[in-house]
Motif scaffolding. Structure first.
Motif, mmCIF file in Angstrom:
data_model
loop_
_atom_site.group_PDB
_atom_site.id
_atom_site.type_symbol
_atom_site.label_atom_id
_atom_site.label_comp_id
_atom_site.label_asym_id
_atom_site.label_seq_id
_atom_site.Cartn_x
_atom_site.Cartn_y
_atom_site.Cartn_z
ATOM 1 N N UNK A 197 0.846 -1.207 0.000
ATOM 2 C CA UNK A 197 0.000 0.000 0.000
ATOM 3 C C UNK A 197 0.875 1.249 0.000
ATOM 4 N N UNK A 198 1.939 1.237 0.796
ATOM 5 C CA UNK A 198 2.850 2.386 0.828
ATOM 6 C C UNK A 198 3.447 2.650 -0.546
ATOM 7 N N UNK A 230 2.473 -6.051 18.681
ATOM 8 C CA UNK A 230 3.637 -6.574 17.946
ATOM 9 C C UNK A 230 3.289 -7.648 16.908
ATOM 10 N N UNK A 231 2.050 -7.625 16.408
ATOM 11 C CA UNK A 231 1.647 -8.606 15.389
ATOM 12 C C UNK A 231 2.246 -8.289 14.023
ATOM 13 N N UNK A 232 2.540 -7.025 13.772
ATOM 14 C CA UNK A 232 3.275 -6.613 12.577
ATOM 15 C C UNK A 232 4.353 -5.619 12.996
ATOM 16 N N UNK A 233 5.404 -5.523 12.203
ATOM 17 C CA UNK A 233 6.529 -4.659 12.549
ATOM 18 C C UNK A 233 6.719 -3.549 11.522
ATOM 19 N N UNK A 234 7.070 -2.338 11.989
ATOM 20 C CA UNK A 234 7.450 -1.264 11.054
ATOM 21 C C UNK A 234 8.885 -1.502 10.587
ATOM 22 N N UNK A 235 9.049 -2.296 9.571
ATOM 23 C CA UNK A 235 10.361 -2.780 9.149
ATOM 24 C C UNK A 235 11.216 -1.695 8.489
ATOM 25 N N UNK A 236 12.500 -2.012 8.353
ATOM 26 C CA UNK A 236 13.417 -1.094 7.654
ATOM 27 C C UNK A 236 12.942 -0.851 6.230
ATOM 28 N N UNK A 237 12.337 -1.878 5.602
ATOM 29 C CA UNK A 237 11.828 -1.718 4.231
ATOM 30 C C UNK A 237 10.707 -0.687 4.190
ATOM 31 N N UNK A 238 9.870 -0.636 5.235
ATOM 32 C CA UNK A 238 8.792 0.358 5.292
ATOM 33 C C UNK A 238 9.359 1.759 5.455
ATOM 34 N N UNK A 253 9.034 4.968 2.912
ATOM 35 C CA UNK A 253 8.564 6.278 3.361
ATOM 36 C C UNK A 253 9.580 7.370 3.032
ATOM 37 N N UNK A 254 10.853 7.098 3.301
ATOM 38 C CA UNK A 254 11.912 8.065 2.999
ATOM 39 C C UNK A 254 12.015 8.297 1.492
ATOM 40 N N UNK A 255 11.879 7.228 0.713
ATOM 41 C CA UNK A 255 11.906 7.355 -0.754
ATOM 42 C C UNK A 255 10.753 8.215 -1.248
ATOM 43 N N UNK A 256 9.591 8.081 -0.587
ATOM 44 C CA UNK A 256 8.428 8.879 -0.974
ATOM 45 C C UNK A 256 8.685 10.363 -0.732
ATOM 46 N N UNK A 257 9.259 10.695 0.429
ATOM 47 C CA UNK A 257 9.587 12.102 0.694
ATOM 48 C C UNK A 257 10.657 12.596 -0.287
ATOM 49 N N UNK A 258 11.643 11.746 -0.557
ATOM 50 C CA UNK A 258 12.691 12.127 -1.497
ATOM 51 C C UNK A 258 12.180 12.344 -2.904
ATOM 52 N N UNK A 259 11.081 11.658 -3.244
ATOM 53 C CA UNK A 259 10.515 11.775 -4.590
ATOM 54 C C UNK A 259 9.460 12.849 -4.737
ATOM 55 N N UNK A 260 9.272 13.657 -3.690
ATOM 56 C CA UNK A 260 8.253 14.706 -3.725
ATOM 57 C C UNK A 260 8.894 16.089 -3.813
ATOM 58 N N UNK A 261 8.573 16.809 -4.855
ATOM 59 C CA UNK A 261 9.123 18.166 -5.012
ATOM 60 C C UNK A 261 8.609 19.088 -3.904
ATOM 61 N N UNK A 262 7.369 18.876 -3.511
ATOM 62 C CA UNK A 262 6.737 19.779 -2.546
ATOM 63 C C UNK A 262 7.104 19.459 -1.099
#
Length: 259
Positions: free
Chosen positions: A87-88, A120-128, A132-141
């Protein structure tokens, strides 16, 4: 089998996405018709569909991805880390060249963090965090170095506190941070120094075996671009040193991905 084929089409667009969604509709029809005896979509099925959706880059792909999560729960299938990551990625690939709103990607990460905190049924993994960081990096605004570093430090802290491999910073994460910093509109001397220090850490972490992949040519060229767009003192010398560093590292490691 058809869903798996669709998921491997990287540029299939909305047509491939809708074909997969139609197959899911057919599966659910036969599941209900057979009272659950056949065609019950499982976590693997939903994962393939989310991958197809995120690959499509369609304007409405994020809405379709959110709907898939809802349908999973309604079908009695518990979403796992890879489903939230799908989804991300659907949000971050809308428009392909410019991420419209990375805050929506972060909202998914926040949702997972709350679940992790609760049970702790799901983890906010390094891949997530990488997504998220890639999304911010890909946003001009919305690209923001403080936000990117906040997320990076957050996942580093998770790894330091737990020692769990799912949180361990890897080459993809470091590359995403460097890429985001290099694309940021406002880059002062301290930001560039921070990026260069991060490159040092990435090289060292790779050399001692903490991460599998060290910096490739894109990590170095992103920084070279950032230096060329800045007014940092001694920028020319920094750039020349970085090029020499690339060449030396490529020769030492016999790694063509750096050259």
């Amino acid at each position: 089998f058809i869903l798996r084929l669709n998921s491997k089409i990287l540029n299939g667009g909305e047509r491939t996405m809708k074909r997969s969604l139609k197959l899911l509709d057919q599966m659910e029809y036969w599941r209900k018709r057979s009272k659950g005896a056949i065609a019950h979509p499982d976590a693997f099925t939903f994962g393939l569909i989310l991958k197809t959706i995120s690959n499509s880059g369609g304007v409405h792909s994020s809405a379709y991805a959110e709907d898939i999560l809802k349908r999973m729960v309604e079908s009695g299938v518990k979403p796992r880390e890879r489903h939230y990551l799908g989804v991300m990625r659907a949000y971050s690939r809308v428009g392909q060249k410019d991420v419209e709103d990375p805050r929506k990607v972060e909202a998914i990460l926040q949702r997972v963090k709350e679940i992790y905190k609760a049970n702790k049924s799901v983890k906010p993994t390094a891949a997530m965090y990488t997504a998220c960081i890639s999304a911010y990096g890909g946003s001009r605004r919305y690209n923001s170095v403080p936000k990117v570093m906040e997320l990076f430090e957050e996942v580093k802290k998770l790894y330091e506190e737990t020692g769990e491999k799912d949180f361990q910073p890897d080459g993809m994460l470091y590359g995403a941070v460097l890429g985001a910093i290099s694309k940021a509109k406002s880059k002062d001397d301290s930001t560039l120094r921070q990026a260069l220090q991060l490159l040092d850490t990435m090289e060292t972490s790779h050399d001692v075996g903490e991460i599998e992949n060290g910096p490739n040519r894109y990590a170095y060229t992103n920084l070279l671009h950032a230096i060329s767009q800045s007014r940092i003192a001694g920028g020319t010398l920094l750039a020349e040193g970085l090029v020499q560093r690339m060449d030396n590292r490529s020769r030492q490691l016999n790694d063509e991905s750096i050259r």
